[in-house]
Design a protein around this motif. Structure first.
Motif, PDB file in Angstrom:
ATOM      1  N   ILE A   1      26.471   4.239   1.228  1.00  0.00           N
ATOM      2  CA  ILE A   1      26.847   2.826   1.066  1.00  0.00           C
ATOM      3  C   ILE A   1      27.259   2.214   2.399  1.00  0.00           C
ATOM      4  O   ILE A   1      26.753   1.154   2.791  1.00  0.00           O
ATOM      5  CB  ILE A   1      27.957   2.677   0.003  1.00  0.00           C
TER       6      ILE A   1
ATOM      7  N   ALA B   1      25.870  -5.548  -1.087  1.00  0.00           N
ATOM      8  CA  ALA B   1      25.340  -5.621  -2.453  1.00  0.00           C
ATOM      9  C   ALA B   1      24.140  -4.694  -2.630  1.00  0.00           C
ATOM     10  O   ALA B   1      24.048  -3.955  -3.617  1.00  0.00           O
ATOM     11  CB  ALA B   1      24.955  -7.062  -2.794  1.00  0.00           C
ATOM     12  N   GLY B   2      23.224  -4.720  -1.676  1.00  0.00           N
ATOM     13  CA  GLY B   2      22.040  -3.877  -1.776  1.00  0.00           C
ATOM     14  C   GLY B   2      22.370  -2.395  -1.725  1.00  0.00           C
ATOM     15  O   GLY B   2      21.817  -1.600  -2.492  1.00  0.00           O
ATOM     16  N   SER B   3      23.268  -2.001  -0.835  1.00  0.00           N
ATOM     17  CA  SER B   3      23.598  -0.579  -0.733  1.00  0.00           C
ATOM     18  C   SER B   3      24.340  -0.085  -1.972  1.00  0.00           C
ATOM     19  O   SER B   3      24.100   1.027  -2.438  1.00  0.00           O
ATOM     20  CB  SER B   3      24.400  -0.295   0.540  1.00  0.00           C
ATOM     21  N   VAL B   4      25.220  -0.918  -2.541  1.00  0.00           N
ATOM     22  CA  VAL B   4      25.918  -0.519  -3.766  1.00  0.00           C
ATOM     23  C   VAL B   4      24.925  -0.410  -4.926  1.00  0.00           C
ATOM     24  O   VAL B   4      24.942   0.566  -5.690  1.00  0.00           O
ATOM     25  CB  VAL B   4      27.072  -1.493  -4.098  1.00  0.00           C
ATOM     26  N   LEU B   5      24.044  -1.400  -5.070  1.00  0.00           N
ATOM     27  CA  LEU B   5      23.065  -1.356  -6.154  1.00  0.00           C
ATOM     28  C   LEU B   5      22.113  -0.171  -6.013  1.00  0.00           C
ATOM     29  O   LEU B   5      21.804   0.508  -6.997  1.00  0.00           O
ATOM     30  CB  LEU B   5      22.279  -2.659  -6.215  1.00  0.00           C
ATOM     31  N   LEU B   6      21.651   0.094  -4.795  1.00  0.00           N
ATOM     32  CA  LEU B   6      20.765   1.237  -4.585  1.00  0.00           C
ATOM     33  C   LEU B   6      21.490   2.554  -4.833  1.00  0.00           C
ATOM     34  O   LEU B   6      20.917   3.502  -5.384  1.00  0.00           O
ATOM     35  CB  LEU B   6      20.178   1.208  -3.176  1.00  0.00           C
TER      36      LEU B   6
ATOM     37  N   VAL C   1      24.011   3.060  -6.920  1.00  0.00           N
ATOM     38  CA  VAL C   1      24.145   3.205  -8.375  1.00  0.00           C
ATOM     39  C   VAL C   1      22.807   3.602  -8.991  1.00  0.00           C
ATOM     40  O   VAL C   1      22.737   4.504  -9.834  1.00  0.00           O
ATOM     41  CB  VAL C   1      24.705   1.911  -9.012  1.00  0.00           C
ATOM     42  N   LEU C   2      21.744   2.944  -8.576  1.00  0.00           N
ATOM     43  CA  LEU C   2      20.425   3.249  -9.129  1.00  0.00           C
ATOM     44  C   LEU C   2      20.035   4.700  -8.872  1.00  0.00           C
ATOM     45  O   LEU C   2      19.680   5.430  -9.790  1.00  0.00           O
ATOM     46  CB  LEU C   2      19.371   2.303  -8.556  1.00  0.00           C
TER      47      LEU C   2
ATOM     48  N   ARG D   1      23.479   7.454  -9.660  1.00  0.00           N
ATOM     49  CA  ARG D   1      24.001   7.506 -11.023  1.00  0.00           C
ATOM     50  C   ARG D   1      22.891   7.453 -12.081  1.00  0.00           C
ATOM     51  O   ARG D   1      22.932   8.202 -13.041  1.00  0.00           O
ATOM     52  CB  ARG D   1      24.976   6.349 -11.264  1.00  0.00           C
TER      53      ARG D   1
END
Length: 145
Positions: free
Chosen positions: A92, A119-124, A126-127, A130
């Motif tokens: 992240i 935002a992009g690093s958190v979403l990636l 999680v994807l 997780r």
């Protein structure tokens, strides 16, 4: 002549990728094609493009605009830095920082690339980590993740 040199370099790189990727084996089979399919496919496409450039050429490439070589060198530095801090800082933080720096290199301000990077690093994260169960390093945020 520049395109022909690039084509020959692409052919050499594709040959090295095929040589290295041909014996790539996983300790257990987790998909039908195995781990070597992707590098070999990329090498084949690169070889075809390199062959086209080496045979047909295409003339002289236009000179880079002023300042482009500095941005290219800086981009190389950002990528090397990303690789060096990736494990220590975590996915992240390293990805958000890289996105911010790349955004600045391409003329962005501070706020937009920072928001997009976080935002992009958190979403990636999680994807992949997780949802898809691809383990990514948590680094400095390990206590919170």
């Amino acid at each position: 002549m520049n395109n022909r040199i690039l084509g020959i370099a692409a052919l050499a790189l594709a040959a090295m990728m095929i040589w290295q990727g041909h014996d790539l084996q996983a300790p257990f089979s987790y998909e039908p094609l195995g781990p070597r399919a992707f590098p070999l496919l990329i090498a084949a496409v690169m070889a075809l493009c390199g062959l086209r450039l080496a045979i047909r050429g295409g003339g002289q490439a236009p000179a880079n605009p002023p300042g482009a070589n500095t941005r290219i060198a800086a981009m190389f530095g950002v990528i090397v830095g990303y690789a060096l801090v990736f494990q220590w800082a975590g996915f992240i933080i390293a990805t958000a920082l890289m996105t911010l720096l790349v955004g600045r290199l391409f003329g962005g301000g501070w706020v937009g690339p920072a928001i997009g990077g976080v935002a992009g690093s958190v979403l990636l994260f999680v994807l992949f980590d997780r949802v898809l169960d691809v383990v990514l390093p948590v680094g400095l945020l390990g206590a919170w993740l």
